[in-house]
Design a protein around this motif. Structure first.
Motif, PDB file in Angstrom:
ATOM      1  N   MET A 184     -19.398   6.373   6.417  1.00  0.00           N
ATOM      2  CA  MET A 184     -18.101   5.742   6.384  1.00  0.00           C
ATOM      3  C   MET A 184     -17.064   6.715   6.938  1.00  0.00           C
ATOM      4  SD  MET A 184     -16.146   3.931   3.213  1.00  0.00           S
ATOM      5  CE  MET A 184     -15.308   5.267   2.391  1.00  0.00           C
ATOM      6  N   GLN A 185     -16.215   6.229   7.808  1.00  0.00           N
ATOM      7  CA  GLN A 185     -15.161   7.046   8.393  1.00  0.00           C
ATOM      8  C   GLN A 185     -13.820   6.629   7.816  1.00  0.00           C
ATOM      9  OE1 GLN A 185     -14.856   6.705  12.616  1.00  0.00           O
ATOM     10  NE2 GLN A 185     -13.169   8.124  12.756  1.00  0.00           N
ATOM     11  N   LEU A 186     -13.057   7.599   7.348  1.00  0.00           N
ATOM     12  CA  LEU A 186     -11.721   7.345   6.818  1.00  0.00           C
ATOM     13  C   LEU A 186     -10.688   7.869   7.799  1.00  0.00           C
ATOM     14  CD1 LEU A 186     -12.195   8.470   3.117  1.00  0.00           C
ATOM     15  CD2 LEU A 186     -12.186   6.148   4.006  1.00  0.00           C
ATOM     16  N   CYS A 187      -9.725   7.033   8.118  1.00  0.00           N
ATOM     17  CA  CYS A 187      -8.612   7.449   8.976  1.00  0.00           C
ATOM     18  C   CYS A 187      -7.330   7.337   8.168  1.00  0.00           C
ATOM     19  CB  CYS A 187      -8.526   6.559  10.202  1.00  0.00           C
ATOM     20  SG  CYS A 187      -9.968   6.657  11.255  1.00  0.00           S
ATOM     21  N   TYR A 188      -6.526   8.369   8.180  1.00  0.00           N
ATOM     22  CA  TYR A 188      -5.279   8.343   7.424  1.00  0.00           C
ATOM     23  C   TYR A 188      -4.288   9.303   8.044  1.00  0.00           C
ATOM     24  CZ  TYR A 188      -6.863  12.716   5.431  1.00  0.00           C
ATOM     25  OH  TYR A 188      -7.285  14.001   5.281  1.00  0.00           O
ATOM     26  N   ASP A 189      -3.062   9.184   7.599  1.00  0.00           N
ATOM     27  CA  ASP A 189      -2.007  10.065   8.060  1.00  0.00           C
ATOM     28  C   ASP A 189      -1.008  10.245   6.924  1.00  0.00           C
ATOM     29  OD1 ASP A 189      -0.404  11.602   9.755  1.00  0.00           O
ATOM     30  OD2 ASP A 189       0.701   9.866  10.470  1.00  0.00           O
ATOM     31  N   VAL A 190      -0.511  11.431   6.778  1.00  0.00           N
ATOM     32  CA  VAL A 190       0.558  11.716   5.826  1.00  0.00           C
ATOM     33  C   VAL A 190       1.749  12.163   6.657  1.00  0.00           C
ATOM     34  CG1 VAL A 190       1.321  13.163   3.917  1.00  0.00           C
ATOM     35  CG2 VAL A 190      -1.057  12.374   4.014  1.00  0.00           C
ATOM     36  N   ASP A 191       2.868  11.509   6.455  1.00  0.00           N
ATOM     37  CA  ASP A 191       4.031  11.773   7.281  1.00  0.00           C
ATOM     38  C   ASP A 191       5.192  12.209   6.407  1.00  0.00           C
ATOM     39  OD1 ASP A 191       5.682  11.903   9.486  1.00  0.00           O
ATOM     40  OD2 ASP A 191       6.052   9.756   9.556  1.00  0.00           O
ATOM     41  N   THR A 192       5.946  13.174   6.872  1.00  0.00           N
ATOM     42  CA  THR A 192       7.144  13.634   6.181  1.00  0.00           C
ATOM     43  C   THR A 192       8.328  13.448   7.112  1.00  0.00           C
ATOM     44  OG1 THR A 192       5.879  15.290   4.987  1.00  0.00           O
ATOM     45  CG2 THR A 192       8.238  15.592   5.059  1.00  0.00           C
ATOM     46  N   HIS A 193       9.366  12.856   6.592  1.00  0.00           N
ATOM     47  CA  HIS A 193      10.555  12.606   7.406  1.00  0.00           C
ATOM     48  C   HIS A 193      11.782  12.874   6.539  1.00  0.00           C
ATOM     49  CE1 HIS A 193      12.758  10.786  10.731  1.00  0.00           C
ATOM     50  NE2 HIS A 193      13.520  10.204   9.819  1.00  0.00           N
ATOM     51  N   TYR A 194      12.685  13.672   7.024  1.00  0.00           N
ATOM     52  CA  TYR A 194      13.911  13.969   6.294  1.00  0.00           C
ATOM     53  C   TYR A 194      15.070  13.211   6.924  1.00  0.00           C
ATOM     54  CZ  TYR A 194      11.186  17.660   4.204  1.00  0.00           C
ATOM     55  OH  TYR A 194      10.223  18.343   3.525  1.00  0.00           O
ATOM     56  N   CYS A 195      15.779  12.449   6.090  1.00  0.00           N
ATOM     57  CA  CYS A 195      16.924  11.688   6.587  1.00  0.00           C
ATOM     58  C   CYS A 195      17.893  11.484   5.431  1.00  0.00           C
ATOM     59  CB  CYS A 195      16.488  10.350   7.168  1.00  0.00           C
ATOM     60  SG  CYS A 195      15.647   9.272   5.999  1.00  0.00           S
ATOM     61  N   VAL A 209       0.410   2.692  -6.761  1.00  0.00           N
ATOM     62  CA  VAL A 209      -0.469   3.451  -7.643  1.00  0.00           C
ATOM     63  C   VAL A 209       0.185   3.523  -9.022  1.00  0.00           C
ATOM     64  CG1 VAL A 209      -1.613   5.665  -8.027  1.00  0.00           C
ATOM     65  CG2 VAL A 209      -1.299   4.798  -5.695  1.00  0.00           C
ATOM     66  N   PRO A 210      -0.500   3.034 -10.058  1.00  0.00           N
ATOM     67  CA  PRO A 210       0.100   3.019 -11.391  1.00  0.00           C
ATOM     68  C   PRO A 210       0.186   4.410 -12.016  1.00  0.00           C
ATOM     69  CG  PRO A 210      -2.140   2.204 -11.492  1.00  0.00           C
ATOM     70  CD  PRO A 210      -1.825   2.442 -10.037  1.00  0.00           C
ATOM     71  N   GLU A 211       1.067   4.530 -12.973  1.00  0.00           N
ATOM     72  CA  GLU A 211       1.254   5.773 -13.733  1.00  0.00           C
ATOM     73  C   GLU A 211      -0.070   6.159 -14.397  1.00  0.00           C
ATOM     74  OE1 GLU A 211       3.175   9.021 -15.050  1.00  0.00           O
ATOM     75  OE2 GLU A 211       4.244   7.455 -13.998  1.00  0.00           O
ATOM     76  N   GLY A 212      -0.439   7.411 -14.309  1.00  0.00           N
ATOM     77  CA  GLY A 212      -1.637   7.919 -14.963  1.00  0.00           C
ATOM     78  C   GLY A 212      -2.925   7.721 -14.176  1.00  0.00           C
ATOM     79  N   ALA A 213      -2.846   7.144 -12.986  1.00  0.00           N
ATOM     80  CA  ALA A 213      -4.049   6.931 -12.170  1.00  0.00           C
ATOM     81  C   ALA A 213      -4.549   8.274 -11.640  1.00  0.00           C
ATOM     82  CB  ALA A 213      -3.742   5.991 -11.024  1.00  0.00           C
ATOM     83  N   LYS A 214      -5.830   8.441 -11.622  1.00  0.00           N
ATOM     84  CA  LYS A 214      -6.458   9.662 -11.103  1.00  0.00           C
ATOM     85  C   LYS A 214      -6.908   9.422  -9.666  1.00  0.00           C
ATOM     86  CE  LYS A 214      -6.776  11.837 -15.150  1.00  0.00           C
ATOM     87  NZ  LYS A 214      -5.603  12.451 -15.581  1.00  0.00           N
ATOM     88  N   ALA A 215      -6.688  10.401  -8.793  1.00  0.00           N
ATOM     89  CA  ALA A 215      -7.106  10.287  -7.399  1.00  0.00           C
ATOM     90  C   ALA A 215      -8.614  10.403  -7.294  1.00  0.00           C
ATOM     91  CB  ALA A 215      -6.442  11.381  -6.571  1.00  0.00           C
ATOM     92  N   THR A 216      -9.199   9.544  -6.476  1.00  0.00           N
ATOM     93  CA  THR A 216     -10.643   9.589  -6.236  1.00  0.00           C
ATOM     94  C   THR A 216     -10.915   9.110  -4.821  1.00  0.00           C
ATOM     95  OG1 THR A 216     -12.786   8.745  -6.903  1.00  0.00           O
ATOM     96  CG2 THR A 216     -10.935   7.299  -7.276  1.00  0.00           C
ATOM     97  N   LEU A 217     -11.963   9.610  -4.223  1.00  0.00           N
ATOM     98  CA  LEU A 217     -12.323   9.180  -2.876  1.00  0.00           C
ATOM     99  C   LEU A 217     -13.282   7.994  -2.908  1.00  0.00           C
ATOM    100  CD1 LEU A 217     -12.677  12.589  -1.048  1.00  0.00           C
ATOM    101  CD2 LEU A 217     -10.815  10.954  -0.929  1.00  0.00           C
ATOM    102  N   SER A 218     -13.676   7.558  -4.080  1.00  0.00           N
ATOM    103  CA  SER A 218     -14.578   6.403  -4.160  1.00  0.00           C
ATOM    104  C   SER A 218     -14.034   5.417  -5.203  1.00  0.00           C
ATOM    105  CB  SER A 218     -15.978   6.841  -4.511  1.00  0.00           C
ATOM    106  OG  SER A 218     -15.988   7.756  -5.578  1.00  0.00           O
TER     107      SER A 218
END
Length: 78
Positions: free
Chosen positions: A1-12, A62-71
């Protein structure tokens, strides 16, 4: 499985936040909004309006208290 993503930061300035989010959300398949941003009374509504109501694209909140997971076991996109 291939995951494609991007994280972007923008200051305005605060008045441009909704437009900045909208521009980026239009180029994505899904926008993810975390609980810390939802609690922010200044930026949260601007980000939600910019990503959800101004694009017609799906948003994952994403709800409060959710744990990050890759699956994740369940994902609901509405």
């Amino acid at each position: 499985m291939q995951l494609c993503y991007d994280v972007d930061t923008h200051y305005c300035d605060q008045a441009s936040v909704g437009d900045a989010v909208r521009q980026r959300a239009l180029c994505t398949d899904l926008t993810i909004i975390g609980p810390a941003l939802l609690k922010d009374t200044r930026l949260g509504p601007l980000v939600i309006n910019g990503s959800l109501f101004d694009t017609g694209k799906p948003v994952l909140v994403v709800p409060e208290g959710a744990k990050a997971t890759l699956s994740p076991r369940r994902v609901l996109v509405g």
